[in-house]
Write a protein that holds these residues in place. Structure first.
Motif, PDB file in Angstrom:
ATOM      1  N   PRO A  28       0.797  -1.239   0.000  1.00 52.74           N
ATOM      2  CA  PRO A  28       0.000   0.000   0.000  1.00 52.74           C
ATOM      3  C   PRO A  28       0.823   1.278   0.000  1.00 52.74           C
ATOM      4  CG  PRO A  28      -0.138  -1.138   2.127  1.00 52.74           C
ATOM      5  CD  PRO A  28       0.513  -2.086   1.173  1.00 52.74           C
ATOM      6  N   ALA A  29       2.098   1.212   0.429  1.00 49.30           N
ATOM      7  CA  ALA A  29       2.925   2.424   0.462  1.00 49.30           C
ATOM      8  C   ALA A  29       3.591   2.717  -0.879  1.00 49.30           C
ATOM      9  CB  ALA A  29       4.004   2.293   1.544  1.00 49.30           C
ATOM     10  N   VAL A  30       3.531   1.763  -1.813  1.00 50.08           N
ATOM     11  CA  VAL A  30       4.240   1.907  -3.093  1.00 50.08           C
ATOM     12  C   VAL A  30       3.283   2.433  -4.159  1.00 50.08           C
ATOM     13  CG1 VAL A  30       5.512   0.712  -4.910  1.00 50.08           C
ATOM     14  CG2 VAL A  30       5.883   0.100  -2.507  1.00 50.08           C
ATOM     15  N   ASP A  31       3.619   3.611  -4.694  1.00 49.86           N
ATOM     16  CA  ASP A  31       2.805   4.206  -5.752  1.00 49.86           C
ATOM     17  C   ASP A  31       3.330   3.796  -7.130  1.00 49.86           C
ATOM     18  OD1 ASP A  31       0.859   5.770  -6.969  1.00 49.86           O
ATOM     19  OD2 ASP A  31       2.129   7.544  -6.981  1.00 49.86           O
ATOM     20  N   GLN A  32       4.656   3.943  -7.344  1.00 52.59           N
ATOM     21  CA  GLN A  32       5.290   3.547  -8.591  1.00 52.59           C
ATOM     22  C   GLN A  32       6.630   2.905  -8.261  1.00 52.59           C
ATOM     23  OE1 GLN A  32       5.255   6.657 -11.747  1.00 52.59           O
ATOM     24  NE2 GLN A  32       3.979   7.838 -10.343  1.00 52.59           N
ATOM     25  N   VAL A  33       7.086   2.012  -9.146  1.00 52.85           N
ATOM     26  CA  VAL A  33       8.348   1.323  -8.871  1.00 52.85           C
ATOM     27  C   VAL A  33       9.010   0.886 -10.173  1.00 52.85           C
ATOM     28  CG1 VAL A  33       7.199  -0.917  -8.589  1.00 52.85           C
ATOM     29  CG2 VAL A  33       9.454  -0.543  -7.554  1.00 52.85           C
ATOM     30  N   ALA A  34      10.318   0.894 -10.184  1.00 51.97           N
ATOM     31  CA  ALA A  34      11.106   0.342 -11.289  1.00 51.97           C
ATOM     32  C   ALA A  34      12.255  -0.452 -10.680  1.00 51.97           C
ATOM     33  CB  ALA A  34      11.641   1.441 -12.187  1.00 51.97           C
ATOM     34  N   VAL A  35      12.499  -1.639 -11.224  1.00 53.45           N
ATOM     35  CA  VAL A  35      13.542  -2.527 -10.701  1.00 53.45           C
ATOM     36  C   VAL A  35      14.585  -2.768 -11.779  1.00 53.45           C
ATOM     37  CG1 VAL A  35      14.034  -4.864  -9.848  1.00 53.45           C
ATOM     38  CG2 VAL A  35      12.007  -3.636  -9.039  1.00 53.45           C
ATOM     39  N   ILE A  36      15.853  -2.719 -11.400  1.00 52.80           N
ATOM     40  CA  ILE A  36      16.949  -3.051 -12.310  1.00 52.80           C
ATOM     41  C   ILE A  36      17.899  -4.008 -11.609  1.00 52.80           C
ATOM     42  CG2 ILE A  36      16.801  -0.825 -13.490  1.00 52.80           C
ATOM     43  CD1 ILE A  36      19.372  -0.015 -11.945  1.00 52.80           C
ATOM     44  N   GLY A  37      18.778  -4.651 -12.380  1.00 53.10           N
ATOM     45  CA  GLY A  37      19.833  -5.464 -11.812  1.00 53.10           C
ATOM     46  C   GLY A  37      21.099  -4.645 -11.661  1.00 53.10           C
ATOM     47  N   VAL A  38      21.757  -4.772 -10.516  1.00 47.45           N
ATOM     48  CA  VAL A  38      23.020  -4.052 -10.280  1.00 47.45           C
ATOM     49  C   VAL A  38      24.093  -5.070  -9.901  1.00 47.45           C
ATOM     50  CG1 VAL A  38      21.883  -1.900  -9.606  1.00 47.45           C
ATOM     51  CG2 VAL A  38      22.416  -3.613  -7.856  1.00 47.45           C
TER      52      VAL A  38
END
Length: 475
Positions: free
Chosen positions: A404-414
């Motif tokens: 519920p706290a996450v509005d938008q997200v993007a995930v990458i590999g590092v």
């Protein structure tokens, strides 16, 4: 009525729909008859400077009424459209102008502060000047098999490649799109998607002329301006990326009357179910369509009336008529049908790599079929490997969006010294939460190798002109 060419379809719109409005842009209000007359004159202007059958003409300009006249004028003159991303810098645009062999480029001087010039031999035309209205009415002989447009890919997998589509393909694809998206005669269609993109040009301009809808071009997305136009012009049709609807929900208040809105169209691999539910319950839309498409194949799948919130949010619908979808052994999405491009311009090797001998287009997207509906789980190029396990950002993002706290997200590999790569999440939060709390929650929701090892909070995610997150800017 089945049309063979885009000019044939557009030039008949006045007779098909009578005196309706074609476009509204500031002080401009053109009837269909007036727009058609302007398009014929623009075709004459192109013919008079030597633009003819098969010549390529670029447009490097923002959404406007003049764009509409320019594109259909050049197609009516027998030329091929080469749209250029308005966010490109000079060298990027020059590369496309040279490789496409464009004879001319239409520009809007001063837009976004860019300097618009062109390589030697490419005529530069001010789209806002007198050129488009100065010619004698003209109409070339055009065939359905002629190349209508060469749209360059976004360059996410290397240098942009020119995708060739013919008139007949485009008309069939987007006639069906109109049905699935519920676009109707008399609709007032606010087009925030850039005209240089398939969503703005084909699902926007062409679709509007197919159905007799009025086009409202928006040069740069401005949510306050969107709200004002919805109220004052009684907008009924408003497609866009998920970020558009998130902005509308955030900005929506009783000071704007949005009751005219009827049809929404969006598309993404990671739409929260709650967003679709909120669009339906908190905004007046009667229909919401999601779909999956790419430059090389147009819109290949779409949701259907009666689909649940979860089906609309977590899948991109079923294949459109005449289009086959298959999932390869490595989970890559394959597409076959009349919609597959004619090839990449001057690049037979890349064409052969993309379209196999059996006619299947290899999309580079990863997916699965769920009860006949396609679910996108990521891109081959986005995938990263954590200690030998394949991790797909779109899947991880889908889990994180459930918080519920996450509005938008993007995930990458590092890079990671021990595991090779690990996930890093960039989060726009709607309420206060710590990185440790979200990581701990993630580990309970997904396999350990999928859970992000670090989280960075941002005020907003970087996006390109079409609303897609530009992960190349995230590190």
């Amino acid at each position: 009525m089945t049309f063979q060419t885009i000019p044939e379809m557009v030039l008949s719109s006045g007779e098909r729909f009578g005196g309706g409005e074609a476009g509204v842009d500031g002080a401009i209000r053109w009837s269909l008859h007036e727009a058609v007359d302007r398009i014929r004159c623009a075709a004459g202007s192109f013919a008079e400077i030597g633009i003819g059958k098969g010549d390529r003409v670029a447009i490097w300009a923002p959404n406007s009424a003049e764009w509409i006249v320019a594109v259909f004028g050049l197609l009516t003159a027998g030329a091929t459209l080469v749209p250029i991303n308005t966010r490109y810098r000079h060298d990027e645009a020059a590369d496309i102008l040279v490789r496409s062999g464009a004879k001319a480029v239409l520009v809007q001087p001063g837009f976004l502060g860019l300097e618009f010039d062109a390589p030697s031999g490419v005529q530069v035309i001010d789209i806002t000047g007198d050129f488009l209205s100065g010619g004698d009415p003209f109409e070339a002989v055009v065939a359905g098999s002629d190349i209508a447009d060469i749209m360059y890919t976004s360059g996410t997998t290397g240098r942009p490649k020119g995708v060739m589509m013919n008139h007949r393909q485009v008309l069939r694809l987007f006639s069906e799109w109109c049905d699935l998206a519920d676009l109707r005669k008399g609709d007032r269609y606010l087009i925030v998607n850039p005209f240089f993109h398939m969503f703005g040009y084909k699902a926007g301009l062409i679709a509007s002329f197919l159905r007799g809808a009025t086009i409202y071009p928006m040069a740069v997305l401005d949510v306050d301006r969107v709200l004002d136009l919805i109220e004052t012009e009684q907008i009924t049709m408003l497609p866009g990326p998920p970020t558009l609807y998130q902005s509308l929900l955030s900005a929506n208040d009783s000071s704007h009357d949005l009751s005219s809105l009827r049809a929404a169209v969006t598309g993404s691999a990671d739409i929260p179910v709650d967003l679709i539910r909120r669009i339906k319950h908190e905004l007046p839309f009667e229909t919401i369509m999601t779909g999956y498409g790419l430059t090389e194949a147009g819109t290949a799948t779409a949701s259907r009336p009666g689909d649940t919130f979860e089906q609309i949010a977590t899948t991109v619908g079923k294949p459109c008529d005449g289009i086959e979808i298959s999932i390869a052994v490595d989970a890559e999405v394959l597409i076959r049908g009349y919609n597959v491009m004619q090839g990449y311009l001057d690049d037979p090797e890349a064409t052969a790599e993309a379209i196999d001998p059996d006619g299947w287009l290899h999309t580079g997207d990863l997916g699965e079929l769920v009860d006949g509906r396609l679910r996108i789980i990521g891109r081959k190029k986005d995938m990263f490997i954590v200690g030998g396990f394949n991790a797909y950002p779109a899947e991880i993002e889908g889990y994180l969006l459930e918080h519920p706290a996450v509005d938008q997200v993007a995930v990458i590999g590092v890079p990671d010294q021990r595991l090779g790569q690990v996930g890093k999440a960039f989060v726009v939060a709607r309420e206060v939460i710590s990185a440790d709390e979200l990581i701990s929650w993630s580990r309970k929701r997904m396999a350990g190798f999928k859970a992000p090892r670090s989280i960075e909070f941002l005020d907003r995610l970087p996006t390109n002109a079409t609303g897609k997150v530009t992960k190349s800017e995230l590190h």
